[in-house]
Enzyme design. Structure first.
Site, PDB file in Angstrom:
ATOM      1  N   ASN A  13     -34.941 -45.480 -85.360  1.00  0.00           N
ATOM      2  CA  ASN A  13     -34.243 -45.096 -84.131  1.00  0.00           C
ATOM      3  C   ASN A  13     -33.209 -46.178 -83.829  1.00  0.00           C
ATOM      4  O   ASN A  13     -33.550 -47.248 -83.354  1.00  0.00           O
ATOM      5  CB  ASN A  13     -35.263 -44.978 -82.993  1.00  0.00           C
ATOM      6  CG  ASN A  13     -34.605 -44.750 -81.645  1.00  0.00           C
ATOM      7  OD1 ASN A  13     -33.417 -44.443 -81.568  1.00  0.00           O
ATOM      8  ND2 ASN A  13     -35.383 -44.893 -80.578  1.00  0.00           N
ATOM      9  N   LYS A  15     -30.926 -46.197 -81.650  1.00  0.00           N
ATOM     10  CA  LYS A  15     -30.520 -46.282 -80.237  1.00  0.00           C
ATOM     11  C   LYS A  15     -28.983 -46.365 -80.162  1.00  0.00           C
ATOM     12  O   LYS A  15     -28.311 -45.759 -80.993  1.00  0.00           O
ATOM     13  CB  LYS A  15     -31.209 -47.466 -79.556  1.00  0.00           C
ATOM     14  CG  LYS A  15     -32.739 -47.420 -79.772  1.00  0.00           C
ATOM     15  CD  LYS A  15     -33.511 -48.380 -78.955  1.00  0.00           C
ATOM     16  CE  LYS A  15     -34.992 -48.214 -79.288  1.00  0.00           C
ATOM     17  NZ  LYS A  15     -35.849 -49.054 -78.447  1.00  0.00           N
ATOM     18  N   HIS A 103     -38.204 -39.912 -75.503  1.00  0.00           N
ATOM     19  CA  HIS A 103     -38.326 -41.364 -75.679  1.00  0.00           C
ATOM     20  C   HIS A 103     -38.439 -42.001 -74.284  1.00  0.00           C
ATOM     21  O   HIS A 103     -37.811 -41.541 -73.330  1.00  0.00           O
ATOM     22  CB  HIS A 103     -37.108 -41.908 -76.422  1.00  0.00           C
ATOM     23  CG  HIS A 103     -37.274 -43.331 -76.836  1.00  0.00           C
ATOM     24  ND1 HIS A 103     -37.111 -44.370 -75.958  1.00  0.00           N
ATOM     25  CD2 HIS A 103     -37.629 -43.896 -78.015  1.00  0.00           C
ATOM     26  CE1 HIS A 103     -37.358 -45.525 -76.590  1.00  0.00           C
ATOM     27  NE2 HIS A 103     -37.672 -45.256 -77.843  1.00  0.00           N
ATOM     28  N   GLU A 105     -37.112 -44.503 -73.038  1.00  0.00           N
ATOM     29  CA  GLU A 105     -35.823 -44.903 -72.447  1.00  0.00           C
ATOM     30  C   GLU A 105     -35.129 -43.698 -71.810  1.00  0.00           C
ATOM     31  O   GLU A 105     -34.480 -43.814 -70.779  1.00  0.00           O
ATOM     32  CB  GLU A 105     -34.944 -45.573 -73.521  1.00  0.00           C
ATOM     33  CG  GLU A 105     -35.468 -46.960 -73.852  1.00  0.00           C
ATOM     34  CD  GLU A 105     -35.150 -47.449 -75.252  1.00  0.00           C
ATOM     35  OE1 GLU A 105     -34.263 -46.898 -75.916  1.00  0.00           O
ATOM     36  OE2 GLU A 105     -35.833 -48.404 -75.685  1.00  0.00           O
ATOM     37  N   GLU A 175     -45.829 -44.655 -78.410  1.00  0.00           N
ATOM     38  CA  GLU A 175     -45.089 -45.907 -78.227  1.00  0.00           C
ATOM     39  C   GLU A 175     -45.469 -46.536 -76.892  1.00  0.00           C
ATOM     40  O   GLU A 175     -44.934 -46.135 -75.841  1.00  0.00           O
ATOM     41  CB  GLU A 175     -43.580 -45.634 -78.227  1.00  0.00           C
ATOM     42  CG  GLU A 175     -43.057 -45.034 -79.505  1.00  0.00           C
ATOM     43  CD  GLU A 175     -41.565 -45.307 -79.671  1.00  0.00           C
ATOM     44  OE1 GLU A 175     -41.212 -45.960 -80.650  1.00  0.00           O
ATOM     45  OE2 GLU A 175     -40.772 -44.890 -78.805  1.00  0.00           O
ATOM     46  N   GLY A 181     -39.268 -53.109 -78.101  1.00  0.00           N
ATOM     47  CA  GLY A 181     -38.192 -54.099 -78.034  1.00  0.00           C
ATOM     48  C   GLY A 181     -38.623 -55.442 -77.473  1.00  0.00           C
ATOM     49  O   GLY A 181     -37.791 -56.273 -77.130  1.00  0.00           O
ATOM     50  N   SER A 221     -42.051 -52.487 -81.602  1.00  0.00           N
ATOM     51  CA  SER A 221     -41.958 -53.761 -82.332  1.00  0.00           C
ATOM     52  C   SER A 221     -42.608 -53.722 -83.715  1.00  0.00           C
ATOM     53  O   SER A 221     -43.249 -54.688 -84.135  1.00  0.00           O
ATOM     54  CB  SER A 221     -42.529 -54.903 -81.493  1.00  0.00           C
ATOM     55  OG  SER A 221     -41.765 -55.065 -80.308  1.00  0.00           O
TER      56      SER A 221
HETATM   57  P1  PGA Z   1     -38.638 -51.292 -81.228  1.00  0.00           P
HETATM   58  O1  PGA Z   1     -38.280 -49.834 -80.647  1.00  0.00           O
HETATM   59  O2  PGA Z   1     -39.104 -51.114 -82.634  1.00  0.00           O
HETATM   60  O3  PGA Z   1     -37.361 -52.066 -81.122  1.00  0.00           O
HETATM   61  O4  PGA Z   1     -39.732 -51.849 -80.358  1.00  0.00           O
HETATM   62  C1  PGA Z   1     -39.105 -48.726 -80.915  1.00  0.00           C
HETATM   63  C2  PGA Z   1     -38.566 -47.498 -80.230  1.00  0.00           C
HETATM   64  O5  PGA Z   1     -38.076 -47.576 -79.097  1.00  0.00           O
HETATM   65  O6  PGA Z   1     -38.604 -46.391 -80.804  1.00  0.00           O
END
Ligand code: PGA
Length: 262
Positions: A13, A15, A103, A105, A175, A181, A221
């Site tokens: 992903n 983003k 997601h 976000e 998640e 992140g 992460s």
């Molecule tokens: P990350 O993001 O691996 O940077 O923690 C995962 C995600 O948001 O799908």
């Protein structure tokens, strides 16, 4: 529950990172780093920003790279007065295979509700693509012991009105929001426990067969250093990778986890 083999799905992903030039470079590097065997052992998808999709599609198809094209979200209608939105039909036309939906976000920053997520899941299926339905708890919810309630609520709402057969063929990404992140990962044991719970929830809302075949990714992460342990858990069928998917070497290292497991 019937024992079935689920091919792991590793999804990158991106983003809001990588313009279309950077996207092409990243895909070319990935194709160089990943061998045929790597891409036969697992399924891989990349989810670039909308403006990169056509460029990435062209590279993947021209060079016959066995990486599926994915999107990060879409609207639920085919067309209409929805300024700034992207139709699932347009994604299907670009040979997009997987679409991330719900997601955290999108839910937190753009206010996407469970109802909206459900409408999108149905639209993605209608256009012949596979939803990657995200769920996960905040740190406060985890500390209050409300992880299962949150995750079950999102899974039930997201899959409302979807047939058991369709549920069995889609992907759910667990998640934990506090791990996205942040460099903090759920322990493999905790991640396994929640993914097993998600599978049990699917058995309840759809069927035992759907639960046995639905693929459940862990996200938050994931890095080359923790990928093997996480994806070796019995109910974790791959990973949704953010930050580490932006760097071809890191993402390739995660994709190659089966060969590192030996
Ligand atoms: P990350 O993001 O691996 O940077 O923690 C995962 C995600 O948001 O799908």
């Amino acid at each position: 529950m019937a024992k079935v083999t689920r091919t792991p799905l590793i999804s990158g992903n991106w983003k809001m990172h990588h313009n279309h030039f950077e996207a092409i470079q990243t895909i070319q590097k990935l194709a160089y780093l990943l061998h045929k065997d790597d891409l036969e052992a697992v399924d891989v998808s990349v989810h670039p920003p909308f403006t990169d999709l056509r460029s990435v599609q062209t590279v993947l198809e021209a060079d016959d790279i066995q990486i599926a094209l994915g999107a990060q979200h879409c609207h639920f209608e085919e067309k209409g007065a929805f300024t700034g939105e992207v139709s699932p039909a347009f994604l299907a036309k670009l040979n997009v295979s997987y679409v991330i939906v719900g997601h955290s976000e999108r839910r937190e920053i753009f206010g996407e509700s469970d109802e909206l997520v459900n409408a999108k899941v149905k639209a993605i299926l209608k256009w012949g693509m596979t939803p990657i339905l995200c769920c996960g708890e905040t740190l406060d919810e985890r500390e209050a012991g409300a992880t299962e309630e949150k995750v079950a609520g999102q899974v039930r709402a997201g899959l409302a009105g979807v047939t058991a057969e369709q549920v069995g063929a889609l992907v759910i990404a667990y998640e934990p929001i506090w791990a996205i992140g942040t460099g903090r990962t759920a322990s493999a044991e905790d991640a396994q426990a929640v993914c097993a719970f998600v599978r049990a929830t699917v058995a309840d809302v759809a069927s035992a067969d759907a639960a046995a075949s639905v693929r459940i990714q862990y996200g938050g992460s994931v890095k080359p250093g923790n990928a093997v342990e996480l994806m070796s858990q019995p109910d974790i069928d791959g990973a949704l990778v953010g930050g580490a998917s932006l760097v071809a070497e890191d993402f390739a290292g995660i994709v190659q986890f089966p060969s590192q497991r030996a």
